[in-house]
Design an enzyme around this catalytic site. Structure first.
Site, PDB file in Angstrom:
ATOM      1  N   ARG A  82      10.217 -25.426 -32.863  1.00 63.55           N
ATOM      2  CA  ARG A  82       9.006 -25.385 -31.986  1.00 63.55           C
ATOM      3  C   ARG A  82       8.210 -26.814 -31.851  1.00 63.55           C
ATOM      4  O   ARG A  82       7.820 -27.168 -32.895  1.00 63.55           O
ATOM      5  CB  ARG A  82       8.152 -24.199 -32.321  1.00 63.55           C
ATOM      6  CG  ARG A  82       6.934 -24.142 -31.402  1.00 63.55           C
ATOM      7  CD  ARG A  82       6.021 -22.855 -31.564  1.00 63.55           C
ATOM      8  NE  ARG A  82       4.994 -22.950 -30.732  1.00 63.55           N
ATOM      9  CZ  ARG A  82       3.725 -23.086 -31.075  1.00 63.55           C
ATOM     10  NH1 ARG A  82       3.360 -23.079 -32.415  1.00 63.55           N
ATOM     11  NH2 ARG A  82       2.870 -23.130 -30.105  1.00 63.55           N
ATOM     12  N   HIS A 126      -0.274 -28.366 -25.793  1.00 64.56           N
ATOM     13  CA  HIS A 126      -0.701 -28.094 -27.012  1.00 64.56           C
ATOM     14  C   HIS A 126      -2.017 -29.189 -27.122  1.00 64.56           C
ATOM     15  O   HIS A 126      -2.118 -30.063 -27.944  1.00 64.56           O
ATOM     16  CB  HIS A 126       0.292 -28.396 -28.211  1.00 64.56           C
ATOM     17  CG  HIS A 126      -0.191 -27.837 -29.323  1.00 64.56           C
ATOM     18  ND1 HIS A 126       0.721 -27.060 -30.009  1.00 64.56           N
ATOM     19  CD2 HIS A 126      -1.249 -27.882 -30.385  1.00 64.56           C
ATOM     20  CE1 HIS A 126       0.051 -26.733 -31.424  1.00 64.56           C
ATOM     21  NE2 HIS A 126      -0.873 -27.209 -31.434  1.00 64.56           N
ATOM     22  N   GLU A 171      -2.669 -21.737 -27.919  1.00 65.87           N
ATOM     23  CA  GLU A 171      -4.102 -21.119 -28.335  1.00 65.87           C
ATOM     24  C   GLU A 171      -5.158 -21.594 -27.422  1.00 65.87           C
ATOM     25  O   GLU A 171      -6.054 -22.299 -27.714  1.00 65.87           O
ATOM     26  CB  GLU A 171      -4.237 -21.607 -29.789  1.00 65.87           C
ATOM     27  CG  GLU A 171      -3.216 -21.378 -30.903  1.00 65.87           C
ATOM     28  CD  GLU A 171      -3.549 -21.652 -32.248  1.00 65.87           C
ATOM     29  OE1 GLU A 171      -4.761 -22.585 -32.444  1.00 65.87           O
ATOM     30  OE2 GLU A 171      -3.132 -21.290 -33.101  1.00 65.87           O
ATOM     31  N   ASN A 297       0.094 -16.646 -33.335  1.00 67.63           N
ATOM     32  CA  ASN A 297      -0.209 -17.801 -34.465  1.00 67.63           C
ATOM     33  C   ASN A 297      -1.123 -16.906 -35.524  1.00 67.63           C
ATOM     34  O   ASN A 297      -2.063 -16.616 -34.787  1.00 67.63           O
ATOM     35  CB  ASN A 297      -0.657 -18.948 -33.987  1.00 67.63           C
ATOM     36  CG  ASN A 297       0.212 -19.875 -33.216  1.00 67.63           C
ATOM     37  OD1 ASN A 297       1.385 -19.857 -33.119  1.00 67.63           O
ATOM     38  ND2 ASN A 297      -0.377 -20.942 -32.478  1.00 67.63           N
ATOM     39  N   TYR A 299      -3.008 -17.049 -39.099  1.00 70.32           N
ATOM     40  CA  TYR A 299      -3.455 -17.812 -40.297  1.00 70.32           C
ATOM     41  C   TYR A 299      -4.277 -16.993 -41.121  1.00 70.32           C
ATOM     42  O   TYR A 299      -4.250 -17.171 -42.395  1.00 70.32           O
ATOM     43  CB  TYR A 299      -4.065 -19.157 -39.865  1.00 70.32           C
ATOM     44  CG  TYR A 299      -3.207 -20.156 -39.636  1.00 70.32           C
ATOM     45  CD1 TYR A 299      -2.631 -20.911 -40.246  1.00 70.32           C
ATOM     46  CD2 TYR A 299      -3.339 -20.313 -37.950  1.00 70.32           C
ATOM     47  CE1 TYR A 299      -1.501 -21.979 -40.060  1.00 70.32           C
ATOM     48  CE2 TYR A 299      -2.216 -21.106 -37.636  1.00 70.32           C
ATOM     49  CZ  TYR A 299      -1.422 -21.867 -38.534  1.00 70.32           C
ATOM     50  OH  TYR A 299      -0.546 -23.016 -37.740  1.00 70.32           O
ATOM     51  N   GLU A 351       3.460 -19.667 -35.466  1.00 71.20           N
ATOM     52  CA  GLU A 351       2.682 -20.304 -36.463  1.00 71.20           C
ATOM     53  C   GLU A 351       2.249 -19.444 -37.460  1.00 71.20           C
ATOM     54  O   GLU A 351       1.639 -18.523 -37.345  1.00 71.20           O
ATOM     55  CB  GLU A 351       1.456 -21.286 -35.615  1.00 71.20           C
ATOM     56  CG  GLU A 351       1.819 -22.375 -35.119  1.00 71.20           C
ATOM     57  CD  GLU A 351       0.682 -23.480 -34.490  1.00 71.20           C
ATOM     58  OE1 GLU A 351      -0.409 -23.252 -35.407  1.00 71.20           O
ATOM     59  OE2 GLU A 351       0.758 -23.723 -33.400  1.00 71.20           O
TER      60      GLU A 351
HETATM   61  C1  FCB Z   1      -3.270 -24.202 -35.064  1.00 68.58           C
HETATM   62  C2  FCB Z   1      -2.806 -25.220 -34.171  1.00 68.58           C
HETATM   63  C3  FCB Z   1      -1.973 -26.185 -34.994  1.00 68.58           C
HETATM   64  C4  FCB Z   1      -2.317 -26.488 -36.301  1.00 68.58           C
HETATM   65  C5  FCB Z   1      -2.703 -25.369 -36.968  1.00 68.58           C
HETATM   66  C6  FCB Z   1      -3.064 -25.576 -38.661  1.00 68.58           C
HETATM   67  O1  FCB Z   1      -4.739 -23.521 -34.671  1.00 68.58           O
HETATM   68  O2  FCB Z   1      -2.091 -24.676 -33.250  1.00 68.58           O
HETATM   69  O3  FCB Z   1      -1.897 -27.419 -33.906  1.00 68.58           O
HETATM   70  O4  FCB Z   1      -3.566 -27.272 -36.275  1.00 68.58           O
HETATM   71  O5  FCB Z   1      -3.593 -24.513 -36.492  1.00 68.58           O
END
Ligand code: FCB
Length: 443
Positions: A82, A126, A171, A297, A299, A351
């Site tokens: 990606r 992006h 995002e 995505n 995290y 992500e």
């Molecule tokens: C996300 C972004 C990516 C990177 C990660 C850590 O929010 O899409 O570009 O910065 O975080």
């Protein structure tokens, strides 16, 4: 964190395994071969904007080293890669003339990927808007949404048969909230009303781009990538619970509701009051285009405390170098919640990964925490899939250490270490682990 073992064999045979990057974070060559400046090129020149004072002029020099990087991908046994296209590289002013030299780079990259039988999953936006469009109001100017659709059409027309999946935005929450809400990201505006209007224009641009790409030739599957989280109240107090509901409405439902339900969430609209966006008749019909996939995505979760100072998240598994709580359980919670609320298309985790203060010692990089992080998230993802969530792939962020936006080069997310002085790439232990994990899953 204790290692949790899950094997690639436990996932469906056609599950797509990959890694992710984005153009501005790795390409460098910021003015090569006719590329126009982007808002991130400009933002980096603003004193204090980037914590280590760096910029994206060279980054990982991927523009010149893409063959080596594709070889790395191939060595890692991934099925897919990606990456994003830099709009100002292929259309320097964001409208008008195309830059053939810029398209040439992506043409070569796609050839290199095809040669190694690695599927291309490309994102159109992006975050690196052509500066020329910013000069005309950027995403606050509704016209930018139409320029984006023109760009999307052209990319699909040229490459639509050589790319497995095209995402419109990465995002949009960040573009709106960090770019226009608190000035942490380009273009560096802090104005709630503008940020809410920008989020609407981003959604309109997504819909227009989907329509344009459907009308273009090519078999690529089309969708969007959203950053998402569950929002947990820190305590059972009414204030914390209200804050968590607001956070989920303004962040997750704000983008999902228009796409899947043709409306904005009432709670968020009420909260914004006079800052709510101007919506034109027919906008929700534009936005709510059928998707072939949704990229998620993930995290961390949002930990919502209305106290002053806020109660910190419990973080029993620790935090990452970004100070983000490690909370794998949030992934299945989120996916199951989304499945209950929306008629979802197939999902990809586009992500997931962690920053760590990595260093090369005696030729290797020991990053056991990253291996444990990925294992725990994959185990959690697998549970969500067993409970019926249709997930088709997982992309580890990131292939390479890279320019982490306003943190500059100080935060390392790669499974491959990059020495920015020499551009030397060194596989971290996590890269070796991922390679072996995928090799053992091979059919
Ligand atoms: C996300 C972004 C990516 C990177 C990660 C850590 O929010 O899409 O570009 O910065 O975080």
């Amino acid at each position: 964190m204790k290692p949790i073992s899950v094997s690639a064999r436990q996932f469906p045979g056609d599950f797509v395994w990959g890694t992710a990057t984005s153009a501005f974070q790795i390409e460098g060559a910021s003015s090569a071969d006719g590329k126009g400046p982007s808002i991130w090129d400009s933002f980096c020149t603003r004193p204090g904007a980037i914590k280590d004072g760096s910029d994206g002029k060279v980054a990982c020099d991927h523009y010149h080293r893409y063959r080596e990087d594709v070889d790395l991908l191939s060595d890692l046994n991934v099925d897919a890669y990606r990456f994003s296209m830099a709009w100002p590289r292929v259309q320097p002013c964001g409208k008008g003339a195309w830059n053939e030299a810029g398209f040439g780079f992506y043409d070569r990259l796609l050839d290199a990927l095809a040669e190694k039988r690695i599927d291309a999953h490309m994102t159109l936006y992006h975050w690196d808007l052509p500066q020329a469009l910013q000069d005309e109001g950027g995403w606050l100017n509704r016209d930018t949404a139409h320029r984006f659709a023109d760009y999307a059409y052209e990319v699909k027309r040229r490459f639509g048969d050589r790319i497995a999946a095209i995402a419109t935005h990465n995002e949009p929450w960040c573009t709106a909230n960090l770019g226009y809400g608190n000035a942490q990201f380009a273009p560096g505006v802090a104005d709630l009303k503008q940020s809410v209007q920008v989020s609407h224009h981003l959604l309109v641009s997504h819909g227009l781009a989907m329509q344009a790409m459907r009308a273009a030739p090519g078999s690529a599957r089309l969708g969007i990538v959203l950053n998402q989280w569950t929002a947990d109240p820190a305590t059972d107090s009414e204030a914390d619970r209200a804050l968590a509901e607001w956070e989920y409405a303004r962040s997750v439902q704000w983008f999902m509701d228009p796409i899947f339900k043709k409306r904005y969430p009432e709670l968020a609209l009420q909260g914004y009051g006079a800052d709510a966006p101007q919506v034109q008749a027919g906008d929700f019909d534009i936005i709510a285009q059928p998707l072939d996939f949704l990229g998620c995505n993930y995290y961390f979760r949002a930990w919502c405390s209305a106290e002053d100072p806020p109660r910190p998240a419990p973080a029993p598994l620790g935090t990452t170098d970004m100070d983000w709580e490690i909370y794998p359980e949030g992934l299945p919670e989120l996916l199951l919640k989304l499945k209950a609320e929306y008629p979802l298309p197939p999902l990809y985790i586009t992500e997931n990964g962690m920053a760590r203060a990595d260093a090369v010692e005696n030729g290797s990089v020991r990053d056991p925490e990253r291996i444990a992080f990925v294992q725990a998230h994959l185990a959690a993802l697998h549970r969500a899939m067993c409970e019926g969530v249709d997930v088709r792939g997982y992309f580890l962020w990131s292939l390479l250490d890279n320019f982490e936006w306003n943190s500059g080069y100080a935060k390392r997310f790669g499974i491959v270490h990059v020495d920015y002085q020499t551009q030397r790439r060194t596989l971290k232990d996590s890269a070796r682990w991922y390679r072996d994990f995928l090799a053992h899953g091979a059919r």
